[in-house]
Write a protein that holds these residues in place. Structure first.
Motif, PDB file in Angstrom:
ATOM      1  N   TYR A   6       0.959  -1.228   0.026  1.00 47.78           N
ATOM      2  CA  TYR A   6       0.152  -0.075  -0.093  1.00 47.78           C
ATOM      3  C   TYR A   6       0.768   1.196  -0.018  1.00 47.78           C
ATOM      4  O   TYR A   6       2.025   1.216   0.625  1.00 47.78           O
ATOM      5  CB  TYR A   6      -0.789   0.193   1.130  1.00 47.78           C
ATOM      6  CG  TYR A   6      -1.980  -0.898   1.448  1.00 47.78           C
ATOM      7  CD1 TYR A   6      -2.743  -1.062   0.603  1.00 47.78           C
ATOM      8  CD2 TYR A   6      -1.696  -2.290   2.142  1.00 47.78           C
ATOM      9  CE1 TYR A   6      -4.134  -1.987   0.777  1.00 47.78           C
ATOM     10  CE2 TYR A   6      -2.696  -3.355   2.344  1.00 47.78           C
ATOM     11  CZ  TYR A   6      -3.883  -3.024   1.465  1.00 47.78           C
ATOM     12  OH  TYR A   6      -4.669  -4.108   1.416  1.00 47.78           O
ATOM     13  N   GLU A   7       0.427   2.444  -0.544  1.00 45.96           N
ATOM     14  CA  GLU A   7       0.865   3.625  -0.398  1.00 45.96           C
ATOM     15  C   GLU A   7      -0.335   4.425   0.066  1.00 45.96           C
ATOM     16  O   GLU A   7      -1.363   4.253  -0.407  1.00 45.96           O
ATOM     17  CB  GLU A   7       1.378   4.095  -1.766  1.00 45.96           C
ATOM     18  CG  GLU A   7       1.654   5.548  -1.937  1.00 45.96           C
ATOM     19  CD  GLU A   7       1.945   6.353  -3.212  1.00 45.96           C
ATOM     20  OE1 GLU A   7       1.614   7.320  -3.569  1.00 45.96           O
ATOM     21  OE2 GLU A   7       1.834   5.174  -4.129  1.00 45.96           O
ATOM     22  N   THR A   8      -0.039   5.169   1.334  1.00 45.53           N
ATOM     23  CA  THR A   8      -1.077   6.087   1.647  1.00 45.53           C
ATOM     24  C   THR A   8      -0.375   7.572   1.594  1.00 45.53           C
ATOM     25  O   THR A   8       0.753   7.766   2.167  1.00 45.53           O
ATOM     26  CB  THR A   8      -1.571   5.795   3.249  1.00 45.53           C
ATOM     27  OG1 THR A   8      -2.805   6.510   3.266  1.00 45.53           O
ATOM     28  CG2 THR A   8      -0.436   6.028   3.986  1.00 45.53           C
ATOM     29  N   MET A   9      -1.328   8.451   1.295  1.00 37.91           N
ATOM     30  CA  MET A   9      -0.852   9.896   1.269  1.00 37.91           C
ATOM     31  C   MET A   9      -1.947  10.872   2.096  1.00 37.91           C
ATOM     32  O   MET A   9      -2.955  10.377   1.859  1.00 37.91           O
ATOM     33  CB  MET A   9      -0.668  10.577  -0.195  1.00 37.91           C
ATOM     34  CG  MET A   9      -0.138  11.936  -0.196  1.00 37.91           C
ATOM     35  SD  MET A   9      -0.503  13.121  -1.324  1.00 37.91           S
ATOM     36  CE  MET A   9      -2.580  12.844  -1.241  1.00 37.91           C
ATOM     37  N   PHE A  10      -1.316  11.702   2.938  1.00 44.88           N
ATOM     38  CA  PHE A  10      -2.435  12.441   3.532  1.00 44.88           C
ATOM     39  C   PHE A  10      -1.874  13.587   3.741  1.00 44.88           C
ATOM     40  O   PHE A  10      -0.727  14.036   3.495  1.00 44.88           O
ATOM     41  CB  PHE A  10      -2.709  11.708   4.982  1.00 44.88           C
ATOM     42  CG  PHE A  10      -1.483  11.496   5.996  1.00 44.88           C
ATOM     43  CD1 PHE A  10      -0.909  12.590   6.929  1.00 44.88           C
ATOM     44  CD2 PHE A  10      -0.917  10.480   5.591  1.00 44.88           C
ATOM     45  CE1 PHE A  10       0.178  12.372   7.610  1.00 44.88           C
ATOM     46  CE2 PHE A  10       0.403  10.203   6.724  1.00 44.88           C
ATOM     47  CZ  PHE A  10       0.645  11.178   7.526  1.00 44.88           C
ATOM     48  N   TYR A  63       2.383  14.311   2.924  1.00 48.08           N
ATOM     49  CA  TYR A  63       3.151  13.104   3.550  1.00 48.08           C
ATOM     50  C   TYR A  63       2.767  11.376   2.932  1.00 48.08           C
ATOM     51  O   TYR A  63       1.660  11.353   2.798  1.00 48.08           O
ATOM     52  CB  TYR A  63       3.265  12.915   4.994  1.00 48.08           C
ATOM     53  CG  TYR A  63       4.343  12.180   5.545  1.00 48.08           C
ATOM     54  CD1 TYR A  63       5.769  12.842   6.110  1.00 48.08           C
ATOM     55  CD2 TYR A  63       4.279  10.845   6.217  1.00 48.08           C
ATOM     56  CE1 TYR A  63       6.706  12.147   6.609  1.00 48.08           C
ATOM     57  CE2 TYR A  63       5.342  10.250   6.676  1.00 48.08           C
ATOM     58  CZ  TYR A  63       6.478  10.952   6.926  1.00 48.08           C
ATOM     59  OH  TYR A  63       7.801  10.095   7.427  1.00 48.08           O
ATOM     60  N   ILE A  64       3.711  10.728   2.560  1.00 49.33           N
ATOM     61  CA  ILE A  64       3.690   9.436   1.877  1.00 49.33           C
ATOM     62  C   ILE A  64       4.085   8.569   2.632  1.00 49.33           C
ATOM     63  O   ILE A  64       5.132   8.499   3.101  1.00 49.33           O
ATOM     64  CB  ILE A  64       3.900   9.413   0.478  1.00 49.33           C
ATOM     65  CG1 ILE A  64       3.233  10.521  -0.411  1.00 49.33           C
ATOM     66  CG2 ILE A  64       3.801   8.132  -0.102  1.00 49.33           C
ATOM     67  CD1 ILE A  64       3.678  10.826  -1.641  1.00 49.33           C
ATOM     68  N   ILE A  65       3.542   7.353   2.817  1.00 53.60           N
ATOM     69  CA  ILE A  65       3.852   6.168   3.485  1.00 53.60           C
ATOM     70  C   ILE A  65       3.535   5.277   2.685  1.00 53.60           C
ATOM     71  O   ILE A  65       2.509   4.737   2.198  1.00 53.60           O
ATOM     72  CB  ILE A  65       3.202   5.858   4.978  1.00 53.60           C
ATOM     73  CG1 ILE A  65       3.370   7.018   5.846  1.00 53.60           C
ATOM     74  CG2 ILE A  65       3.984   4.493   5.631  1.00 53.60           C
ATOM     75  CD1 ILE A  65       2.601   7.062   7.464  1.00 53.60           C
ATOM     76  N   TYR A  66       4.785   4.356   2.427  1.00 55.12           N
ATOM     77  CA  TYR A  66       4.869   2.938   1.606  1.00 55.12           C
ATOM     78  C   TYR A  66       4.554   1.828   2.802  1.00 55.12           C
ATOM     79  O   TYR A  66       5.665   1.810   3.408  1.00 55.12           O
ATOM     80  CB  TYR A  66       5.974   2.658   0.698  1.00 55.12           C
ATOM     81  CG  TYR A  66       6.050   3.915  -0.500  1.00 55.12           C
ATOM     82  CD1 TYR A  66       4.958   3.990  -1.274  1.00 55.12           C
ATOM     83  CD2 TYR A  66       6.698   5.049   0.037  1.00 55.12           C
ATOM     84  CE1 TYR A  66       5.079   5.014  -2.456  1.00 55.12           C
ATOM     85  CE2 TYR A  66       6.735   6.147  -0.917  1.00 55.12           C
ATOM     86  CZ  TYR A  66       5.790   6.073  -2.351  1.00 55.12           C
ATOM     87  OH  TYR A  66       5.972   7.017  -3.136  1.00 55.12           O
ATOM     88  N   GLY A  71      -5.573  -6.299   4.329  1.00 49.75           N
ATOM     89  CA  GLY A  71      -6.234  -5.563   4.154  1.00 49.75           C
ATOM     90  C   GLY A  71      -7.257  -5.064   5.178  1.00 49.75           C
ATOM     91  O   GLY A  71      -7.659  -3.892   5.196  1.00 49.75           O
ATOM     92  N   LYS A  72      -7.345  -5.776   6.081  1.00 51.53           N
ATOM     93  CA  LYS A  72      -8.396  -5.651   7.262  1.00 51.53           C
ATOM     94  C   LYS A  72      -7.693  -4.418   8.101  1.00 51.53           C
ATOM     95  O   LYS A  72      -8.613  -3.576   8.702  1.00 51.53           O
ATOM     96  CB  LYS A  72      -8.890  -6.604   8.177  1.00 51.53           C
ATOM     97  CG  LYS A  72      -7.716  -7.399   9.023  1.00 51.53           C
ATOM     98  CD  LYS A  72      -7.993  -8.390   9.768  1.00 51.53           C
ATOM     99  CE  LYS A  72      -6.679  -8.797  10.403  1.00 51.53           C
ATOM    100  NZ  LYS A  72      -6.853 -10.066  11.131  1.00 51.53           N
ATOM    101  N   SER A  73      -6.526  -4.168   8.151  1.00 53.96           N
ATOM    102  CA  SER A  73      -6.058  -3.110   8.685  1.00 53.96           C
ATOM    103  C   SER A  73      -6.264  -1.641   8.285  1.00 53.96           C
ATOM    104  O   SER A  73      -5.878  -0.921   9.002  1.00 53.96           O
ATOM    105  CB  SER A  73      -4.404  -3.464   8.794  1.00 53.96           C
ATOM    106  OG  SER A  73      -3.792  -3.195   7.486  1.00 53.96           O
ATOM    107  N   LEU A  74      -6.650  -1.634   7.092  1.00 55.70           N
ATOM    108  CA  LEU A  74      -6.709  -0.408   6.495  1.00 55.70           C
ATOM    109  C   LEU A  74      -8.150   0.283   7.255  1.00 55.70           C
ATOM    110  O   LEU A  74      -8.151   1.323   6.954  1.00 55.70           O
ATOM    111  CB  LEU A  74      -7.356  -0.547   4.833  1.00 55.70           C
ATOM    112  CG  LEU A  74      -5.844  -0.795   4.025  1.00 55.70           C
ATOM    113  CD1 LEU A  74      -6.235  -0.809   2.690  1.00 55.70           C
ATOM    114  CD2 LEU A  74      -4.652   0.033   4.430  1.00 55.70           C
ATOM    115  N   THR A  92      -5.420   6.207  -0.166  1.00 53.01           N
ATOM    116  CA  THR A  92      -4.505   4.802   0.033  1.00 53.01           C
ATOM    117  C   THR A  92      -4.692   4.281  -1.161  1.00 53.01           C
ATOM    118  O   THR A  92      -5.723   3.900  -1.502  1.00 53.01           O
ATOM    119  CB  THR A  92      -4.962   4.205   1.133  1.00 53.01           C
ATOM    120  OG1 THR A  92      -4.872   4.932   2.454  1.00 53.01           O
ATOM    121  CG2 THR A  92      -4.211   2.772   1.355  1.00 53.01           C
ATOM    122  N   LEU A  93      -3.559   3.499  -1.810  1.00 51.09           N
ATOM    123  CA  LEU A  93      -3.496   2.996  -3.015  1.00 51.09           C
ATOM    124  C   LEU A  93      -3.091   1.295  -2.593  1.00 51.09           C
ATOM    125  O   LEU A  93      -2.128   1.322  -1.967  1.00 51.09           O
ATOM    126  CB  LEU A  93      -2.764   3.514  -4.003  1.00 51.09           C
ATOM    127  CG  LEU A  93      -3.332   4.927  -4.496  1.00 51.09           C
ATOM    128  CD1 LEU A  93      -1.878   5.332  -5.332  1.00 51.09           C
ATOM    129  CD2 LEU A  93      -4.527   5.060  -5.282  1.00 51.09           C
TER     130      LEU A  93
END
Length: 121
Positions: A6-10, A63-66, A71-74, A92-93
């Motif tokens: 996953y990649e999440t950007m916020f 800020y981006i986190i890879y 899946g359930k943790s999302l 989140t991708l």
């Protein structure tokens, strides 16, 4: 259980102090790791102009986190994003296909190389 990529950007509100911004980032990272996720790279884009105003702000702290996680943790991550008033936007991708996984690995390498370069400076 297999871990997904996953990649999440916020985007955080620009009114936060540097200390508050770092605390929010640490909190989001903690949410990921507390749900069994493994952070593999981060990118701190700092304050940038937004494409359009969000909540009357025209700037935000990106800020981006890879990371790798089930899946359930999302569910918890997205719940935290929606109830944290200092998070203006988030996305989140999930990377699944072979080409996407290759791109993910390339972005992780690039982000980690930038971090090493920054620490050496």
């Amino acid at each position: 259980m297999a871990q997904n990529l996953y990649e999440t950007m916020f985007v955080l509100k620009p009114t936060l102090t540097p200390e508050e911004t770092q605390a929010k980032i640490a909190f989001i990272k903690e949410v990921i790791t507390s749900q069994g996720g493994e952070i593999v790279a981060v990118e701190d884009w700092a304050s940038k102009k937004l494409a359009y105003k969000v909540e009357k702000f025209d700037r935000g702290y990106y800020y981006i986190i890879y990371f790798k996680a089930e899946g359930k943790s999302l569910l918890e991550l997205e719940r935290i994003y929606t109830i944290t008033e200092d998070v203006m936007k988030f996305m989140t991708l999930k990377y699944e296909k072979q080409a996407e996984v290759k791109a993910f690995n390339g972005m992780v390498e690039k982000a980690n190389a930038k971090l090493v370069k920054k620490q050496e400076a």
